[in-house]
Scaffold this motif. Structure first.
Motif, short mmCIF file in Angstrom:
data_model
loop_
_atom_site.label_atom_id
_atom_site.label_comp_id
_atom_site.label_asym_id
_atom_site.label_seq_id
_atom_site.Cartn_x
_atom_site.Cartn_y
_atom_site.Cartn_z
N HIS A 169 0.83 -1.20 0.00
CA HIS A 169 0.00 0.00 0.00
C HIS A 169 0.86 1.26 0.00
CE1 HIS A 169 -3.20 2.82 0.88
NE2 HIS A 169 -2.49 3.26 1.90
N ASN A 170 1.97 1.22 0.74
CA ASN A 170 2.81 2.41 0.85
C ASN A 170 3.49 2.78 -0.46
OD1 ASN A 170 3.56 3.72 3.75
ND2 ASN A 170 2.65 1.70 3.97
N ASN A 200 -0.13 3.61 -3.23
CA ASN A 200 -1.23 4.55 -3.01
C ASN A 200 -1.14 5.69 -4.02
OD1 ASN A 200 0.23 6.95 -1.80
ND2 ASN A 200 0.84 5.39 -0.33
N GLN A 214 -4.52 -2.90 -5.54
CA GLN A 214 -3.81 -1.74 -5.02
C GLN A 214 -3.04 -0.97 -6.10
OE1 GLN A 214 -1.94 -2.14 -1.04
NE2 GLN A 214 -2.48 -4.29 -1.19
#
Length: 420
Positions: free
Chosen positions: A3-4, A7, A314
């Protein structure tokens, strides 16, 4: 950790990577138009190898690139075969020896090749990170730190990185191949998009991400391509965490739920004449991919190919940018037409002919791709020469562009994992 680096804020920082690879793709299509599928595949594979492993895939003939795509395609075919379905329905058949299940023996061989590719990639980049020769940052830097702290195996690390490569390469490439087919079958859409691009961008430069808000029909082409030719036609299987009920049907805890993406995208009650490529369906849809995926009104979500609910893909922010840059620049630079047979008749591709498996794309078709003008062809060549100054003699980045958004893995004293 994923996710980091995936995003929406992080996704914007990778545009320099996408910009350079896109320009190499354009040059490849210009010089080898018959190899357009391979040039598209290299473009989409690049971003994931750079983000995950820290190096560029520079050639369409790279054997590891071919193994990635060919291996996944064969696995999709095997997993959707009749024998596989039979074993799913009757688990007792799993106890039979491989002699009576030749498909399983075939799958094991595919798995060994896949394992060799994924773990080989991982061990190579891990060594380079450890000895200080790797180009940082990349996702595997975090993965090495996590492995040092948590002690998980090289096999697990290899498959974490490998699945990232797989997901980031195949889906976007297949969508772009479908887009090329759509431009041949629907020349009116091609001409309208080119007219819009010419009005906003002109002939003196390539479109950029800054032009996106002014190219609404082109954005609609991205959305329609994802709807018209969804690559993951049954999505990713999910399982319910508790008993549920839907329209009178009981769904017991643990049951597998399939998201029938193809049926949703081709529902005539939702889309009039659903098998037609018509970007006008989304001409007033200003949502970006993440906004559409989270829209509380499911009827206003532009597509389901990235999944639905909390487990949505994602990488959708990166994919959306890769698609817009590719489509807008391909339309800026080239015309797409069907070849002619001996009698001068167009040989049109059949949009109903798709590769088989859980993951699909158009079957191979011929396309006549020509530059829209000598000036634009020269611009494509010039843009790539400018990019070459950023690369070393091995066509790798001399230095990582500023602003890359990778996480910093930290293992805190209370044995919890903190990703900043």
């Amino acid at each position: 950790m994923l996710h980091n680096i995936l995003n929406i804020t992080a996704a914007k920082s990778y545009v320099p990577y996408q910009d350079l690879e896109n320009k190499q793709m354009l040059l490849g299509i210009l010089t080898e138009p018959g190899e357009f599928v391979n040039h598209i595949r290299r473009y989409t594979n690049f971003l994931t190898t750079q983000m995950v492993l820290g190096f560029r895939t520079t050639s369409i003939h790279d054997p590891k690139l071919q193994q990635l795509f060919d291996g996944f395609e064969k696995f999709c075919e095997a997993s959707s075969a009749g024998t596989a379905a039979l074993v799913d329905f009757y688990p007792l058949l799993r106890s039979l020896p491989d002699l009576f299940l030749p498909l399983r023996s075939h799958a094991k061989k595919l798995h060994e090749k896949e394992r060799e590719l994924y773990i080989g990639h991982w061990l190579d980049v891990k060594k380079r990170i450890k000895d200080g020769t790797a180009k940082k940052p990349c996702f595997c830097v975090d993965l090495v730190a996590a492995q040092d702290q948590e002690g998980f195996s090289d096999a697990l690390a290899g498959y974490i990185a490998g699945s990232f490569l797989e997901a980031g390469s195949d889906t976007t490439a297949a969508t772009l191949v479908g887009f090329v087919q759509a431009m041949i079958l629907y020349p009116d859409a091609q001409q309208r998009a080119q007219k819009e691009i010419d009005m906003v961008v002109g002939s003196g430069r390539l479109p950029t991400m800054e032009d996106e808000t002014n190219l609404q029909f082109t954005r609609a082409c991205v959305k329609e391509s994802l709807r018209w030719m969804p690559t993951s036609i049954l999505g990713v299987p999910h399982a319910v965490t508790q008993d549920d009920e839907y329209m009178g049907y009981t769904i017991p805890k643990g049951a597998t739920v399939i998201n029938n993406v193809w049926a949703i995208h081709h529902d005539p009650n939702r889309y009039e004449n659903p098998y037609k490529f018509d970007p006008n369906r989304f001409i007033h849809d200003l949502q970006i991919a993440g906004e559409a995926a989270k829209n509380s009104d499911a009827s206003k979500r532009d597509r389901y190919v990235f999944g639905a609910g909390r487990r949505v893909c994602q990488g959708l922010h990166i994919a959306e940018r890769s698609l817009f840059l590719a489509m807008s620049r391909m339309l800026w630079a080239f015309n797409f037409k069907a070849p002619l047979d001996a009698s001068g008749q167009k040989v049109l591709p059949d949009a109903s002919k798709l590769t088989q498996g859980l993951f699909v794309m158009p079957e191979r078709f011929e396309a006549v791709i020509t530059p829209r003008s000598e000036k634009r062809a020269a611009m494509v060549q010039h843009e790539w020469e400018e990019c070459r100054t950023l690369l070393d003699q091995n066509l790798q980045w001399k230095q990582v562009p500023d602003g890359m958004k990778f996480s910093v893995y930290q293992h805190t004293q209370d044995n919890t994992v903190d990703v900043q």
